[in-house]
Design a protein around this motif. Sequence first.
Motif, mmCIF file in Angstrom:
data_model
loop_
_atom_site.group_PDB
_atom_site.id
_atom_site.type_symbol
_atom_site.label_atom_id
_atom_site.label_comp_id
_atom_site.label_asym_id
_atom_site.label_seq_id
_atom_site.Cartn_x
_atom_site.Cartn_y
_atom_site.Cartn_z
ATOM 1 N N THR A 159 39.532 30.964 9.983
ATOM 2 C CA THR A 159 38.416 31.762 10.486
ATOM 3 C C THR A 159 38.000 31.181 11.825
ATOM 4 N N HIS A 198 39.925 36.590 11.384
ATOM 5 C CA HIS A 198 40.682 35.797 10.422
ATOM 6 C C HIS A 198 42.188 35.969 10.670
ATOM 7 N N SER A 207 37.576 39.062 6.615
ATOM 8 C CA SER A 207 37.580 38.200 5.429
ATOM 9 C C SER A 207 38.387 38.795 4.276
ATOM 10 N N ILE A 256 41.812 37.068 3.122
ATOM 11 C CA ILE A 256 41.876 35.745 2.492
ATOM 12 C C ILE A 256 42.514 35.855 1.107
#
Length: 548
Positions: free
Chosen positions: A10, A25, A39, A42
């Motif tokens: 990040t 990201h 996000s 992830i």
Amino acid sequence: MTVHQPFTVTAARLFDGSEVLAATHLRVAEGRIDAIGGSEIIGHDDALISGGTLLPGLIDAHVHLLPGCTQLAATFGVTTVIDQFSKPDVIDSERAAIAAALAGAGPARADLRTSSIGATAPNGHPTMAYAPIPYVTGPGDAPRFVEARIAEGATHLKVIYDDGSGAMLNIASLDPATIEALVIAAHRHGLPVVAHVSTAAGAVTVARCGVDVLAHVPFERMREAEVRDVAQTGVALIATLSLVDGFPNADGGMPLLGEPGLAARLSPRWRRVLDGQSRRWMPPPPDGAAARENTLALFQSGVRVLAGTDAPNPGLVFGASLHRELQHLVDAGLPPTEALRAATATPADVFEMPDRGRLRIGSRADIVLVNGDPTADITATQHLRTIWVAGRDPAPETYSGSTAEREAITALRETTNKIVAAIQDSWPDFPTPEDVHRDDGELLGRLIPTSGGWQATTTFGAALGAITTRDEAFDTVLGQGLAALAETWWVQPLDARNWHEATLVEVEPDRLRLRWKDPMVDQPPSGQWYHRDDINLSRTRPDEPNGS
């Protein structure tokens, strides 16, 4: 290749090699960039890393290999080096080490592209450093020379067009007809051609011969017509503005050591190499203004500019110096984002490496996380946070004292000595180190020419006094060269902070057997051997006014 745990970075910004992305990201899996976005990318088991700016791994477009240099380069975020003239033995050893690292044996190393041996005329540049090498005597040699380099694993061809006039010398050089033949032969095999030149007229000549890249920007000012003639051929430019870093600053220190973030990351042995280079004899330093003006003029005329250092020339260290080169490019007038492109997307395009130089899904996970925003302040690249080469850690902390470090510094010393000896043969009046012998032939010490005068040293290179005239230095060696060996010396192991007193039990040019005077130190009765590269020596306590 060893598979490691996937991870997601990040960052405040992602510079993809051309521009800042809207994404925040980037995910890496199995050594490749797996996803870029928010996000939501992830993974469930991902390791999480955060920082300021994420960049593609940096590419140094102009180096000459030393053993272990790919490990050193990686510790500074340079994940690919492009070699512009090396011999097969060091190329093969570095390639083997890179392959082993990719398989998980040892820290990650920078990847490598190479020209292998460059094409030059008999006794032409850079014979002093590399002889014996195969030469090119005329156009008829071109096909055979190129095929031999391909057999050595060359990914591009290097040609030398330099008669020495840029340095007021007279040396043999290839002629334009031979360069044209080499270009044709290389292009027939799909190899780009890089040309070494030193003058503005030379740049125009090789560009017209069809080369793809200039290895250096001329250090003499180019006329508008010369800039136009070069630009219209479509040739690219490796500026190598960092060559001016081979000369000390006004305070006497090498410029690289004046960058806190880089100097702190350098090992003690490389810092000592730079310190020694700052005191060598050297001609008046160039100011670099013409080179910077030429770089900007060519860039503004549409020439693609690549970042390259020409390491390991004096003052230059693999990996570290590329950050200085970026700074030089910005000082020349390129915007920070263009300087970053010069070390990422542009060399990847010019040298046809589509799997790196950009943050793209599927590309090698050669990525660098830095603190700050280098798109606004280029010096932020010097604040390295985390580096990955194909998704692996180069483990910078393992380099100092390693075999790779020792081999690199030894090879650099041997090459320097070879060049000095060749210069002495060609120009007897050129100041070079001198041995001082007693009447019976025993070596007493050496006289070393420096930029400030002559340094008297022991047989193993420790200073016997201040820099002075040659006659005074000679008298110092004659009177103290042997006597000093019986004195108490102050010694600092490079992996230690403090200096300690010791006696010299036995000395050789490259190593010494010391016995520490502190009775509390656990040591063999006969003392302990230390390699000269692993210790600092002084006849007086270093914090005393006359310490050295």
